[in-house]
Design a protein around this motif. Structure first.
Motif, PDB file in Angstrom:
ATOM      1  N   ILE A 195       0.861  -1.184   0.000  1.00 47.84           N
ATOM      2  CA  ILE A 195       0.000   0.000   0.000  1.00 47.84           C
ATOM      3  C   ILE A 195       0.891   1.225   0.000  1.00 47.84           C
ATOM      4  O   ILE A 195       1.807   1.340   0.820  1.00 47.84           O
ATOM      5  CB  ILE A 195      -0.936   0.016   1.228  1.00 47.84           C
ATOM      6  CG1 ILE A 195      -1.810  -1.255   1.256  1.00 47.84           C
ATOM      7  CG2 ILE A 195      -1.794   1.268   1.243  1.00 47.84           C
ATOM      8  CD1 ILE A 195      -2.616  -1.410   2.533  1.00 47.84           C
ATOM      9  N   LYS A 196       0.617   2.132  -0.922  1.00 45.47           N
ATOM     10  CA  LYS A 196       1.464   3.321  -1.072  1.00 45.47           C
ATOM     11  C   LYS A 196       0.672   4.578  -0.709  1.00 45.47           C
ATOM     12  O   LYS A 196      -0.317   4.910  -1.347  1.00 45.47           O
ATOM     13  CB  LYS A 196       1.963   3.422  -2.515  1.00 45.47           C
ATOM     14  CG  LYS A 196       2.963   4.564  -2.756  1.00 45.47           C
ATOM     15  CD  LYS A 196       3.165   4.821  -4.244  1.00 45.47           C
ATOM     16  CE  LYS A 196       3.812   3.648  -4.951  1.00 45.47           C
ATOM     17  NZ  LYS A 196       4.150   3.986  -6.377  1.00 45.47           N
ATOM     18  N   LEU A 197       1.147   5.287   0.326  1.00 43.31           N
ATOM     19  CA  LEU A 197       0.594   6.591   0.684  1.00 43.31           C
ATOM     20  C   LEU A 197       1.572   7.657   0.192  1.00 43.31           C
ATOM     21  O   LEU A 197       2.761   7.620   0.500  1.00 43.31           O
ATOM     22  CB  LEU A 197       0.398   6.712   2.196  1.00 43.31           C
ATOM     23  CG  LEU A 197      -0.509   5.674   2.858  1.00 43.31           C
ATOM     24  CD1 LEU A 197      -0.660   5.974   4.342  1.00 43.31           C
ATOM     25  CD2 LEU A 197      -1.876   5.639   2.187  1.00 43.31           C
ATOM     26  N   ASP A 234      -0.296  11.955   7.064  1.00 39.16           N
ATOM     27  CA  ASP A 234      -0.027  12.213   8.483  1.00 39.16           C
ATOM     28  C   ASP A 234      -0.373  10.977   9.305  1.00 39.16           C
ATOM     29  O   ASP A 234      -0.839   9.955   8.773  1.00 39.16           O
ATOM     30  CB  ASP A 234      -0.784  13.444   8.966  1.00 39.16           C
ATOM     31  CG  ASP A 234      -2.293  13.240   9.001  1.00 39.16           C
ATOM     32  OD1 ASP A 234      -2.787  12.263   8.387  1.00 39.16           O
ATOM     33  OD2 ASP A 234      -2.983  14.062   9.630  1.00 39.16           O
ATOM     34  N   SER A 235      -0.169  11.067  10.611  1.00 40.25           N
ATOM     35  CA  SER A 235      -0.357   9.896  11.471  1.00 40.25           C
ATOM     36  C   SER A 235      -1.799   9.390  11.438  1.00 40.25           C
ATOM     37  O   SER A 235      -2.045   8.170  11.462  1.00 40.25           O
ATOM     38  CB  SER A 235       0.060  10.224  12.905  1.00 40.25           C
ATOM     39  OG  SER A 235      -0.720  11.300  13.428  1.00 40.25           O
ATOM     40  N   ALA A 236      -2.756  10.315  11.391  1.00 41.65           N
ATOM     41  CA  ALA A 236      -4.161   9.887  11.357  1.00 41.65           C
ATOM     42  C   ALA A 236      -4.466   9.108  10.085  1.00 41.65           C
ATOM     43  O   ALA A 236      -5.157   8.077  10.118  1.00 41.65           O
ATOM     44  CB  ALA A 236      -5.071  11.113  11.465  1.00 41.65           C
ATOM     45  N   GLY A 248      -5.500   5.192   9.902  1.00 40.87           N
ATOM     46  CA  GLY A 248      -6.743   4.836   9.220  1.00 40.87           C
ATOM     47  C   GLY A 248      -6.510   3.819   8.120  1.00 40.87           C
ATOM     48  O   GLY A 248      -7.342   2.918   7.912  1.00 40.87           O
ATOM     49  N   THR A 249      -5.410   3.935   7.414  1.00 36.45           N
ATOM     50  CA  THR A 249      -5.091   2.964   6.358  1.00 36.45           C
ATOM     51  C   THR A 249      -4.866   1.588   6.945  1.00 36.45           C
ATOM     52  O   THR A 249      -5.321   0.573   6.379  1.00 36.45           O
ATOM     53  CB  THR A 249      -3.839   3.426   5.587  1.00 36.45           C
ATOM     54  OG1 THR A 249      -4.106   4.698   4.979  1.00 36.45           O
ATOM     55  CG2 THR A 249      -3.456   2.424   4.515  1.00 36.45           C
ATOM     56  N   VAL A 250      -4.187   1.537   8.088  1.00 35.10           N
ATOM     57  CA  VAL A 250      -3.952   0.238   8.747  1.00 35.10           C
ATOM     58  C   VAL A 250      -5.277  -0.383   9.167  1.00 35.10           C
ATOM     59  O   VAL A 250      -5.529  -1.582   8.949  1.00 35.10           O
ATOM     60  CB  VAL A 250      -3.012   0.410   9.961  1.00 35.10           C
ATOM     61  CG1 VAL A 250      -2.922  -0.906  10.744  1.00 35.10           C
ATOM     62  CG2 VAL A 250      -1.635   0.864   9.518  1.00 35.10           C
TER      63      VAL A 250
END
Length: 614
Positions: free
Chosen positions: A571-573, A594-596, A600-602
């Motif tokens: 998964i690429k952010l 950002d951390s949020a 959320g992706t996890v």
């Protein structure tokens, strides 16, 4: 002058011969400059071909690198190469490439992309005057077509400003370019007016009149300024079938045998190039001592750009061969810290990134260790020069600050968002993106002995120091900052996204989800072992980068699995939408890095996996 006339004709014959054997090349561009180079080699160049490393040697750059048949004919006449080697021109494995490169020991810099030889010559002339402090001269053979390139005008301006009187540009004004006439054709007076406005001495001559050439070369530099010799020549001169005719560029002469007869036949004239008379060693700025980097305590808030400046200043004390180059942003990149402590080894190029990068190539050709810094976004202005530096096997250390959306309110014009992709694509490059101050200080020193093109990406904003001052970081490494046997995913970041990944991992742990966090500070070469282990042990890699999705950290990780290793879930952010102006925290949130967003992706990944299993 009869001996010089015969030498010039031999150079023309040999240029025709080797292009004929190769079936390609640029003999017409070589024919026009033969008289100019014959006089230079026979009467003015000071060079020991047996000892190309001799510090007192003059430097010669063929900015019109396509005239390589002429250069190699000159080497043959000087006894540096044999006739047998001459006719290997452009053959597989030959040192005599289509455009000259430092595979030949007498070539300082690679040329071929037009408009680069003169700015690299400025770098060599600056080196002679300010660093080596030796009286060697830098001769640059330029074509008239390439004077349309902006990089040349950056060079004219800077050389005039620095009064580089040992720099001589010999401009072959042969009227014809690749597709037709040049903009000014033979109007050397217009070239002279423009170049003279930058503080150069200009001399207009007939480029086939040996006496005029000799007089001009003798006068060069006599007025304490750089000199441009504007020589009116005939492209394809000496061969009626191609002389001053359009459509003949970049092609062998159609009837080489007839052309050689017309030029008087093959000859075997040798030219005795005078050796330098001044043989003192180059200047040195003290002696090398152990590197004592700046030290930062864990928990301190420090920008990596601040650490870069302090580290380079410290490295300057440890290594007297280190020099710093700036394009009028030293206060922002923190190169100013080096400038304050080592003013004799600091060079200001103002807002002329092409000249700055080209000068660095010239300086490294003489054994100096240049670090050049500007905003990451502005390095793209000189990408062709960086590409040519790699072709010439140059050793450069480049630093791009203000990278990514994290710079905040300045907006996208100032954000380096393609720099990692650009530098990863450079041949044999090194790409580093530290996340804290102590890591930055260590990597700045590591770059000093690294061959090829090294790029260090720094950030504008402060971040907490997470590594101790005595920790070591090697190129090609990474750091695992969180891990357990129960990790559900691996979060991989670099720079500012490492800190966002750590915050996300802390938030997830409070929910009972364990996430591995990897600081992949070396993006090329990448730590494939650690990446593969994370894939094997957690089953999912989530990359987070303050960069466009193409070519950056995510692709560096994905490439690890291109050789057949079964890939995990990937998964690429990354920054996917064009940013505007906003505060740094807002930028990271809007970009979804950002951390949020990471947490959320996890959660989404784990929820989807749970549904799939059910």
């Amino acid at each position: 002058m009869s001996d010089l006339a015969e030498l010039a004709q031999q150079l023309r014959v040999d240029a025709v011969r080797c292009s004929e054997v190769a079936g390609s090349g640029h003999p017409t561009s070589s024919l026009s400059a033969a008289h100019l180079m014959a006089v230079l080699f026979a009467r003015h160049l000071r060079y020991d071909f047996d000892h190309p490393g001799e510090p007192g040697n003059d430097r010669l750059i063929f900015s019109k690198g396509h005239a390589s048949p002429l250069l190699y004919a000159l080497y043959k006449a000087a006894g540096a190469i044999s006739d047998d080697e001459l006719v290997t021109y452009r053959a597989l494995g030959s040192r005599l490439e289509g455009h000259p490169t430092p595979r030949l020991p007498w070539v300082d810099v690679a040329t071929g992309a037009l408009g680069l030889g003169l700015p690299m010559g400025v770098g060599l002339a600056l080196t002679g005057k300010m660093l080596d402090r030796l009286p060697y001269r830098t001769w640059v053979l330029c074509g008239d077509s390439e004077l349309a390139e902006g990089s040349n005008w950056e060079a004219f301006e800077h050389a005039g400003h620095e009064r580089l009187d040992k720099l001589v540009a010999i401009i072959d004004v042969n009227r014809l370019g690749q597709r037709g006439p040049t903009r000014l054709e033979w109007r050397t007076d217009e070239y002279a007016a423009r170049i003279g406005a930058f503080g150069w001495d200009t001399i207009e001559i007939d480029g086939h009149d040996l006496s005029q050439i000799d007089e001009a070369l003798r006068a060069a530099g006599s007025k304490g300024r750089p000199t441009a010799i504007l020589a009116r020549t005939i492209k394809g001169g000496g061969v009626e079938a191609v002389a001053d005719k359009e459509g003949k560029h970049g092609k062998p002469v159609s009837d080489a045998r007839a052309a050689i007869v017309e030029l008087g036949g093959a000859r075997n004239i040798g030219v005795r190039v005078a050796k330098p008379t001044y043989t003192a060693p180059p200047h040195r700025f003290g002696h090398a001592v152990p590197y004592e980097p700046p030290r930062y305590e864990k928990g301190d808030d420090v920008a990596t750009r601040d650490a870069f400046g302090a580290a380079l200043a410290a490295l300057g004390h440890a290594r007297p061969d280190v020099v710093g180059l700036d394009a009028e942003v030293a206060d922002s990149t923190r190169m100013q810290l080096f400038a304050d402590e080592h003013p004799d080894r600091f060079f200001q190029f103002y807002i002329a990134e092409q000249q700055m990068l080209a000068a660095a190539i010239g300086m490294q050709a003489r054994g100096w260790i240049p670090y050049a810094a500007t905003f990451a976004a502005f390095l793209t202005r000189g990408y062709d020069i960086i590409r040519m530096a790699a072709i010439g096997r140059a050793d450069l250390r480049l630093v791009g600050s203000h990278a990514g959306v994290a710079i905040g309110e300045d907006g996208p014009s100032q954000m380096g968002l393609e720099d990692i992709a650009a530098f990863r694509a450079v041949h044999s490059s090194t790409v580093l993106h530290p996340c804290d101050a102590n890591q930055t200080a260590a990597l700045v020193a590591e770059m000093g002995d690294r061959s090829g093109i090294s790029y260090l990406r720094t950030c504008r904003g402060v971040n907490p120091v997470i590594y101790g001052p005595d920790e070591e970081f090697v190129i090609g490494g990474s750091r695992i900052l969180r891990s357990s046997s129960n990790d559900a995913v691996s979060l991989i970041g670099a720079g500012v996204t490492v800190h966002e990944a750590l915050r996300a991992a802390d938030d997830l742990e409070r929910e009972g989800v364990r996430a591995r966090v990897i600081d992949l500070y070396s993006l090329k070469p990448v730590d494939a072992f650690t990446v593969r282990a994370a894939a094997r042990e957690t089953g999912c890699l989530i990359t987070i980068e303050d960069h466009w999705p193409e070519g950056g950290l995510g692709d560096a990780v994905f490439d690890v699995f291109a050789g057949g290793t079964p890939p995990p879930a990937l998964i690429k952010l990354a920054v996917r939408d064009l940013p505007g102006s906003a505060e740094p925290e807002e930028q990271l949130s809007t970009a979804g890095i950002d951390s949020a967003a990471i947490a959320g992706t996890v959660r989404s990944y784990l929820a989807e996996r749970a549904v799939t299993r059910d």
